[in-house]
Motif scaffolding. Structure first.
Motif, mmCIF file in Angstrom:
data_model
loop_
_atom_site.group_PDB
_atom_site.id
_atom_site.type_symbol
_atom_site.label_atom_id
_atom_site.label_comp_id
_atom_site.label_asym_id
_atom_site.label_seq_id
_atom_site.Cartn_x
_atom_site.Cartn_y
_atom_site.Cartn_z
ATOM 1 N N LEU A 218 0.831 -1.205 0.000
ATOM 2 C CA LEU A 218 0.000 0.000 0.000
ATOM 3 C C LEU A 218 0.861 1.249 0.000
ATOM 4 N N PHE A 219 0.470 2.236 -0.797
ATOM 5 C CA PHE A 219 0.999 3.598 -0.697
ATOM 6 C C PHE A 219 -0.127 4.464 -0.168
ATOM 7 N N ILE A 220 0.179 5.269 0.832
ATOM 8 C CA ILE A 220 -0.799 6.172 1.417
ATOM 9 C C ILE A 220 -0.260 7.587 1.303
ATOM 10 N N ASP A 221 -1.000 8.450 0.622
ATOM 11 C CA ASP A 221 -0.592 9.842 0.433
ATOM 12 C C ASP A 221 -1.649 10.741 1.069
ATOM 13 N N ILE A 222 -1.212 11.633 1.947
ATOM 14 C CA ILE A 222 -2.163 12.526 2.621
ATOM 15 C C ILE A 222 -2.642 13.577 1.617
ATOM 16 N N ASP A 223 -3.949 13.661 1.450
ATOM 17 C CA ASP A 223 -4.533 14.622 0.509
ATOM 18 C C ASP A 223 -4.379 16.042 1.026
ATOM 19 N N TRP A 224 -3.917 16.919 0.157
ATOM 20 C CA TRP A 224 -3.816 18.350 0.431
ATOM 21 C C TRP A 224 -2.997 18.655 1.697
ATOM 22 N N PHE A 225 -1.942 17.880 1.918
ATOM 23 C CA PHE A 225 -1.128 18.072 3.128
ATOM 24 C C PHE A 225 -0.447 19.438 3.150
ATOM 25 N N LYS A 226 -0.029 19.923 2.000
ATOM 26 C CA LYS A 226 0.619 21.241 1.935
ATOM 27 C C LYS A 226 -0.313 22.329 2.463
ATOM 28 N N GLN A 227 -1.596 22.214 2.155
ATOM 29 C CA GLN A 227 -2.560 23.202 2.667
ATOM 30 C C GLN A 227 -2.681 23.125 4.189
ATOM 31 N N ILE A 228 -2.595 21.934 4.760
ATOM 32 C CA ILE A 228 -2.632 21.802 6.220
ATOM 33 C C ILE A 228 -1.445 22.535 6.816
ATOM 34 N N ASN A 229 -0.263 22.297 6.275
ATOM 35 C CA ASN A 229 0.939 22.982 6.763
ATOM 36 C C ASN A 229 0.851 24.492 6.564
ATOM 37 N N GLY B 273 -0.249 25.487 10.059
ATOM 38 C CA GLY B 273 1.094 25.490 10.625
ATOM 39 C C GLY B 273 1.746 24.119 10.625
ATOM 40 N N HIS B 274 3.069 24.138 10.695
ATOM 41 C CA HIS B 274 3.841 22.897 10.637
ATOM 42 C C HIS B 274 3.663 22.047 11.891
ATOM 43 N N THR B 275 3.370 22.660 13.016
ATOM 44 C CA THR B 275 3.132 21.877 14.234
ATOM 45 C C THR B 275 1.894 21.004 14.058
ATOM 46 N N VAL B 276 0.842 21.578 13.487
ATOM 47 C CA VAL B 276 -0.381 20.813 13.222
ATOM 48 C C VAL B 276 -0.100 19.750 12.159
ATOM 49 N N GLY B 277 0.708 20.106 11.147
ATOM 50 C CA GLY B 277 1.078 19.135 10.123
ATOM 51 C C GLY B 277 1.838 17.961 10.718
ATOM 52 N N ASP B 278 2.783 18.265 11.617
ATOM 53 C CA ASP B 278 3.541 17.190 12.276
ATOM 54 C C ASP B 278 2.625 16.298 13.107
ATOM 55 N N ARG C 85 -10.908 20.702 9.938
ATOM 56 C CA ARG C 85 -11.000 20.205 8.557
ATOM 57 C C ARG C 85 -10.927 18.683 8.546
ATOM 58 N N THR C 86 -11.478 18.104 7.500
ATOM 59 C CA THR C 86 -11.442 16.654 7.342
ATOM 60 C C THR C 86 -10.111 16.261 6.719
ATOM 61 N N VAL C 87 -9.437 15.308 7.333
ATOM 62 C CA VAL C 87 -8.187 14.785 6.793
ATOM 63 C C VAL C 87 -8.530 13.530 6.000
ATOM 64 N N SER C 88 -7.930 13.413 4.821
ATOM 65 C CA SER C 88 -8.161 12.229 3.999
ATOM 66 C C SER C 88 -6.857 11.786 3.352
ATOM 67 N N CYS C 89 -6.880 10.592 2.834
ATOM 68 C CA CYS C 89 -5.714 10.035 2.139
ATOM 69 C C CYS C 89 -6.159 9.359 0.855
ATOM 70 N N SER C 90 -5.271 9.392 -0.116
ATOM 71 C CA SER C 90 -5.420 8.580 -1.321
ATOM 72 C C SER C 90 -4.547 7.356 -1.108
ATOM 73 N N ILE C 91 -5.088 6.190 -1.453
ATOM 74 C CA ILE C 91 -4.374 4.942 -1.172
ATOM 75 C C ILE C 91 -4.323 4.087 -2.430
ATOM 76 N N GLY C 92 -3.113 3.690 -2.788
ATOM 77 C CA GLY C 92 -2.908 2.751 -3.879
ATOM 78 C C GLY C 92 -2.529 1.413 -3.285
ATOM 79 N N VAL C 93 -3.143 0.350 -3.785
ATOM 80 C CA VAL C 93 -2.901 -0.993 -3.255
ATOM 81 C C VAL C 93 -2.550 -1.922 -4.414
ATOM 82 N N TYR C 94 -1.529 -2.719 -4.206
ATOM 83 C CA TYR C 94 -1.110 -3.706 -5.203
ATOM 84 C C TYR C 94 -1.098 -5.075 -4.545
ATOM 85 N N HIS C 95 -1.842 -6.019 -5.117
ATOM 86 C CA HIS C 95 -1.893 -7.400 -4.635
ATOM 87 C C HIS C 95 -0.894 -8.190 -5.466
#
Length: 187
Positions: free
Chosen positions: A64-75, A79-84, A143-153
């Motif tokens: 699985l690859f998990i990428d946080i959606d719109w993470f740059k906007q959270i930072n 702020g980076h503390t909230v991002g961390d 805000r709602t945090v979400s992720c895009s997830i790619g899965v390879y079997h």
């Protein structure tokens, strides 16, 4: 003889300490999951350390690859503390859900990966993915945090390059679908 024994014990202690420091250097300090190099080495090792060759060729796993959606906007907006803190909580959720089936690693700034090398059906995986997406959605009150997830079997063993390439393809398909979802590719 006593001095030689003491010297050997000291050398062993130093050796173990250095191995521990090397291992800790491979851990992601912020999220307390494996760093990229340690995680990818683990992926190779877990595929090659299985029982006999005949059994290994029949075994299947999930990557699985998990990428946080719109993470740059959270930072940028919160702020980076909230991002961390967001990264830490996502890593914790991944560990809670998937560590009994395999391993979790942070492979990039806002990207995580999971290898599942224990038996898990597609239905079980989808249930765990839905649970993960629900868990992380409430991390931030503003805000709602979400992720895009790619899965390879995949069937054991697979090269790191193939695992990364195929799972990355699935991740981009999840992003194309509108994010906050997962896409599963089978061999």
């Amino acid at each position: 003889i006593s001095l030689n024994f003491i010297l050997i014990v000291i050398i062993l202690i130093i050796y173990n300490y250095m191995k521990h420091r090397e291992y800790m250097g491979e851990m992601d300090a912020l999220t307390n999951v494996m760093g990229r190099r340690l995680f990818l080495n683990y992926c190779t090792k877990c595929q090659n350390d299985r029982d006999d060759i005949d059994n290994k060729s029949k075994r299947k796993g999930w990557f699985l690859f998990i990428d946080i959606d719109w993470f740059k906007q959270i930072n940028d907006t919160l702020g980076h503390t909230v991002g961390d803190e967001t990264l830490k909580q996502i890593a914790e959720s991944l560990k809670n859900i998937f560590s009994s089936y395999g391993a979790v690693g942070r492979v990039g700034g806002d990207e995580f990966a999971v290898i599942i090398n224990e038996k898990m059906t597609k239905e079980q995986l989808e249930e765990q993915l839905k649970k993960f997406l629900l868990d992380i959605s409430t991390i931030l009150p503003e805000r709602t945090v979400s992720c895009s997830i790619g899965v390879y079997h995949f069937g054991f063993p697979k090269s790191q390059k193939e695992l990364l390439t195929r799972t990355d393809d699935a991740l981009y398909k999840a992003k194309e679908k509108g994010r906050a979802c997962y896409v599963i590719l089978d061999e």
